[in-house]
Write a protein that holds these residues in place. Structure first.
Motif, PDB file in Angstrom:
ATOM      1  N   GLU A  92       0.434  -1.176  -0.030  1.00  0.00           N
ATOM      2  CA  GLU A  92       0.005  -0.239   0.020  1.00  0.00           C
ATOM      3  C   GLU A  92       1.358   1.008  -0.127  1.00  0.00           C
ATOM      4  O   GLU A  92       0.728   2.484  -0.544  1.00  0.00           O
ATOM      5  CB  GLU A  92      -1.143   0.033   1.489  1.00  0.00           C
ATOM      6  N   GLU A  93       1.436   1.241   0.652  1.00  0.00           N
ATOM      7  CA  GLU A  93       2.828   2.634   0.608  1.00  0.00           C
ATOM      8  C   GLU A  93       3.485   2.663  -0.378  1.00  0.00           C
ATOM      9  O   GLU A  93       3.106   3.703  -0.846  1.00  0.00           O
ATOM     10  CB  GLU A  93       3.690   2.326   2.158  1.00  0.00           C
ATOM     11  N   LYS A  94       3.364   1.734  -1.146  1.00  0.00           N
ATOM     12  CA  LYS A  94       4.312   1.632  -2.671  1.00  0.00           C
ATOM     13  C   LYS A  94       3.284   2.041  -3.370  1.00  0.00           C
ATOM     14  O   LYS A  94       3.257   2.586  -4.608  1.00  0.00           O
ATOM     15  CB  LYS A  94       5.254   0.283  -3.230  1.00  0.00           C
ATOM     16  N   ASN A  95       1.877   1.736  -3.794  1.00  0.00           N
ATOM     17  CA  ASN A  95       1.248   2.356  -3.970  1.00  0.00           C
ATOM     18  C   ASN A  95       1.002   3.689  -4.177  1.00  0.00           C
ATOM     19  O   ASN A  95       0.373   4.715  -4.661  1.00  0.00           O
ATOM     20  CB  ASN A  95      -0.218   1.256  -3.480  1.00  0.00           C
ATOM     21  N   LEU A 186       3.053 -13.207  -4.521  1.00  0.00           N
ATOM     22  CA  LEU A 186       3.195 -10.920  -3.974  1.00  0.00           C
ATOM     23  C   LEU A 186       4.283 -10.490  -4.399  1.00  0.00           C
ATOM     24  O   LEU A 186       4.360  -9.352  -4.965  1.00  0.00           O
ATOM     25  CB  LEU A 186       2.467 -11.168  -2.897  1.00  0.00           C
ATOM     26  N   CYS A 187       5.944 -11.621  -4.733  1.00  0.00           N
ATOM     27  CA  CYS A 187       6.683 -10.972  -4.240  1.00  0.00           C
ATOM     28  C   CYS A 187       6.899 -10.640  -5.595  1.00  0.00           C
ATOM     29  O   CYS A 187       7.510  -9.184  -6.015  1.00  0.00           O
ATOM     30  CB  CYS A 187       8.116 -12.567  -3.853  1.00  0.00           C
ATOM     31  N   GLU A 188       6.758 -11.647  -6.395  1.00  0.00           N
ATOM     32  CA  GLU A 188       6.868 -11.400  -8.481  1.00  0.00           C
ATOM     33  C   GLU A 188       6.116 -10.049  -8.815  1.00  0.00           C
ATOM     34  O   GLU A 188       6.358  -9.579  -9.229  1.00  0.00           O
ATOM     35  CB  GLU A 188       6.796 -12.360  -8.937  1.00  0.00           C
ATOM     36  N   THR A 189       4.586 -10.104  -7.805  1.00  0.00           N
ATOM     37  CA  THR A 189       4.146  -8.891  -8.391  1.00  0.00           C
ATOM     38  C   THR A 189       4.479  -7.555  -7.744  1.00  0.00           C
ATOM     39  O   THR A 189       4.572  -6.757  -8.940  1.00  0.00           O
ATOM     40  CB  THR A 189       2.558  -8.668  -7.452  1.00  0.00           C
ATOM     41  N   VAL A 190       5.004  -7.485  -7.312  1.00  0.00           N
ATOM     42  CA  VAL A 190       5.664  -6.490  -6.516  1.00  0.00           C
ATOM     43  C   VAL A 190       6.806  -5.887  -7.374  1.00  0.00           C
ATOM     44  O   VAL A 190       7.461  -4.225  -7.059  1.00  0.00           O
ATOM     45  CB  VAL A 190       6.786  -6.549  -4.711  1.00  0.00           C
ATOM     46  N   LYS A 191       7.855  -7.121  -7.410  1.00  0.00           N
ATOM     47  CA  LYS A 191       9.141  -6.793  -8.222  1.00  0.00           C
ATOM     48  C   LYS A 191       8.535  -5.891  -9.620  1.00  0.00           C
ATOM     49  O   LYS A 191       9.100  -5.562 -10.086  1.00  0.00           O
ATOM     50  CB  LYS A 191      10.248  -7.916  -8.813  1.00  0.00           C
ATOM     51  N   GLU A 192       7.368  -6.270 -10.198  1.00  0.00           N
ATOM     52  CA  GLU A 192       7.047  -5.483 -11.685  1.00  0.00           C
ATOM     53  C   GLU A 192       6.975  -4.435 -10.803  1.00  0.00           C
ATOM     54  O   GLU A 192       6.912  -3.661 -11.945  1.00  0.00           O
ATOM     55  CB  GLU A 192       5.474  -7.139 -11.796  1.00  0.00           C
ATOM     56  N   GLN A 226      -7.567  -0.855  -5.683  1.00  0.00           N
ATOM     57  CA  GLN A 226      -8.861  -1.828  -5.872  1.00  0.00           C
ATOM     58  C   GLN A 226      -8.287  -3.472  -5.103  1.00  0.00           C
ATOM     59  O   GLN A 226      -9.336  -4.114  -4.907  1.00  0.00           O
ATOM     60  CB  GLN A 226      -9.167  -2.058  -7.162  1.00  0.00           C
ATOM     61  N   LEU A 227      -7.319  -3.768  -5.806  1.00  0.00           N
ATOM     62  CA  LEU A 227      -6.529  -5.288  -5.680  1.00  0.00           C
ATOM     63  C   LEU A 227      -6.443  -5.260  -4.686  1.00  0.00           C
ATOM     64  O   LEU A 227      -6.509  -6.442  -3.808  1.00  0.00           O
ATOM     65  CB  LEU A 227      -5.865  -5.194  -6.993  1.00  0.00           C
ATOM     66  N   LEU A 228      -6.161  -3.914  -4.246  1.00  0.00           N
ATOM     67  CA  LEU A 228      -5.023  -4.551  -2.318  1.00  0.00           C
ATOM     68  C   LEU A 228      -6.142  -4.234  -1.808  1.00  0.00           C
ATOM     69  O   LEU A 228      -6.166  -5.260  -0.363  1.00  0.00           O
ATOM     70  CB  LEU A 228      -4.408  -2.899  -2.250  1.00  0.00           C
ATOM     71  N   LYS A 232      -6.983  -7.302   0.808  1.00  0.00           N
ATOM     72  CA  LYS A 232      -7.132  -7.317   2.212  1.00  0.00           C
ATOM     73  C   LYS A 232      -8.556  -8.015   2.907  1.00  0.00           C
ATOM     74  O   LYS A 232      -8.976  -8.504   4.081  1.00  0.00           O
ATOM     75  CB  LYS A 232      -7.199  -5.897   2.712  1.00  0.00           C
ATOM     76  N   CYS A 233      -9.458  -8.017   2.031  1.00  0.00           N
ATOM     77  CA  CYS A 233     -10.468  -7.870   2.524  1.00  0.00           C
ATOM     78  C   CYS A 233     -10.681  -9.919   2.637  1.00  0.00           C
ATOM     79  O   CYS A 233     -11.442 -10.673   3.823  1.00  0.00           O
ATOM     80  CB  CYS A 233     -11.983  -8.421   1.206  1.00  0.00           C
ATOM     81  N   LYS A 234     -10.024 -10.562   1.076  1.00  0.00           N
ATOM     82  CA  LYS A 234      -9.780 -11.778   2.034  1.00  0.00           C
ATOM     83  C   LYS A 234      -8.997 -12.200   3.155  1.00  0.00           C
ATOM     84  O   LYS A 234      -9.017 -13.509   3.354  1.00  0.00           O
ATOM     85  CB  LYS A 234      -9.022 -11.847   0.376  1.00  0.00           C
ATOM     86  N   GLN A 235      -7.575 -11.664   2.932  1.00  0.00           N
ATOM     87  CA  GLN A 235      -6.989 -11.855   4.376  1.00  0.00           C
ATOM     88  C   GLN A 235      -7.968 -11.796   5.550  1.00  0.00           C
ATOM     89  O   GLN A 235      -7.795 -12.614   6.771  1.00  0.00           O
ATOM     90  CB  GLN A 235      -5.480 -10.527   3.960  1.00  0.00           C
ATOM     91  N   ALA A 236      -8.480 -10.703   5.569  1.00  0.00           N
ATOM     92  CA  ALA A 236     -10.171 -10.685   6.526  1.00  0.00           C
ATOM     93  C   ALA A 236     -10.844 -11.758   6.691  1.00  0.00           C
ATOM     94  O   ALA A 236     -11.287 -12.392   8.505  1.00  0.00           O
ATOM     95  CB  ALA A 236     -10.846  -9.554   7.000  1.00  0.00           C
ATOM     96  N   ARG A 237     -11.335 -11.991   5.930  1.00  0.00           N
ATOM     97  CA  ARG A 237     -12.109 -13.524   5.540  1.00  0.00           C
ATOM     98  C   ARG A 237     -11.575 -14.906   6.633  1.00  0.00           C
ATOM     99  O   ARG A 237     -11.723 -15.307   7.007  1.00  0.00           O
ATOM    100  CB  ARG A 237     -12.872 -13.375   4.455  1.00  0.00           C
ATOM    101  N   THR A 238      -9.967 -15.096   5.938  1.00  0.00           N
ATOM    102  CA  THR A 238      -8.991 -16.089   6.305  1.00  0.00           C
ATOM    103  C   THR A 238      -9.271 -15.641   7.791  1.00  0.00           C
ATOM    104  O   THR A 238      -9.532 -16.951   8.642  1.00  0.00           O
ATOM    105  CB  THR A 238      -8.266 -16.087   5.751  1.00  0.00           C
TER     106      THR A 238
END
Length: 271
Positions: A92-95, A186-192, A226-228, A232-238
């Motif tokens: 989120e900070e990078k965003n 996710l790490c790969e996405t961050v690299k991209e 939006q994807l972030l 977050k919503c998925k993480q909260a459900r988990t």
């Protein structure tokens, strides 16, 4: 006549004594049978009591093993969820930094009319990268749905936890492996995203971005946000379902204690 009358009375008394003797013999035989039956029942009761004690000790050991294993797994899952939350915050900070960069570029849009054709080609390449990122996020969503369905199945099988605890442990390991895979993705996405930031910095140095590119970059930033939020919503459900699993475990512990008390009461009733 008196002697005959006394003889008759003696005969009657003798017959009555014989009858009473026969009744006593029958009563003694019945009593002996009851004693044998009581002795057999007593032996069975002692055997059952020993088996109950053995089962009680075994149940206690299994409860301790299950409790230790479950607590350990919950601690590991909680730690991994915490790590994932920290990584989401970093994303989120990078965003936010990316959004600031887009705003800076929008301030310089008057200077970006010289290299329109070249940047159109670069925009196409970036659109392809965004599509790839969207596909990966879709894969992440499907994996999270699989995790949710697995947790629902665990809820359905809560009454058979004592017999299926090994299967549940294996399933938790599989979930951990899948979560590690998601972290790698996710790490790969961050690299991209970092590569895209470098491209934006190069574009800013060249002062050659177009108005259309700025609009698309803004839309891309919104989609990333939006994807972030979805992640977050998925993480909260988990997290919620993990808490539900913990409550199920506590409830089953109460059920085991109730069975233990019931077993002791049945032993007392048999005694």
């Amino acid at each position: 006549s008196t002697i005959q009358q006394q003889r008759q009375e003696i005969q009657l008394l003798t017959a009555e004594l014989k009858d009473r003797d026969k009744e006593l013999s029958d009563m003694v035989a019945v009593h002996q049978k009851q004693l044998l039956a009581w002795e057999r029942d007593r032996q069975k009761t002692l055997t059952l009591a020993e088996r109950c004690n053995l089962l009680k000790n075994e149940l206690k050991k299994r409860n301790e093993i299950i409790k230790s294993l479950t607590q350990q797994k919950f601690k590991e899952m909680s730690q991994k969820v915490t790590d994932a939350t920290v990584r989401y915050q970093a994303l989120e900070e990078k965003n936010q930094s990316l959004h600031c960069s887009v705003l800076e570029l929008s301030a310089k849009k008057g200077q970006l009319q010289a290299r329109e054709q070249e940047l159109l080609t670069m925009l196409k390449l970036k659109d392809e990268a965004i599509l790839e990122t969207t596909d990966r996020i879709t894969e992440f969503t499907s994996k999270f749905r699989k995790l949710e369905s697995t947790l629902r199945a665990a809820k359905v099988e809560k009454f058979n936890l004592n017999r299926k605890i090994d299967n549940l442990t294996l399933r938790l390991k599989e979930l951990i492996v899948e979560r590690n895979k998601l972290k790698d993705d996710l790490c790969e996405t961050v690299k991209e995203n970092n590569k895209q930031e470098e491209e934006i910095i190069q574009l800013r140095q060249e002062n050659s971005c177009l108005r259309d590119e700025l609009v698309l970059a803004v839309e891309k930033a919104k989609r990333v946000e939006q994807l972030l939020q979805f992640a977050k919503c998925k993480q909260a459900r988990t997290n919620t379902e993990l808490e539900c699993l913990q409550q199920i475990y506590l409830k089953q512990q109460c059920d085991l204690q109730f069975l233990h008390v019931t077993l002791e009461c049945s032993q007392e009733l048999r005694q």
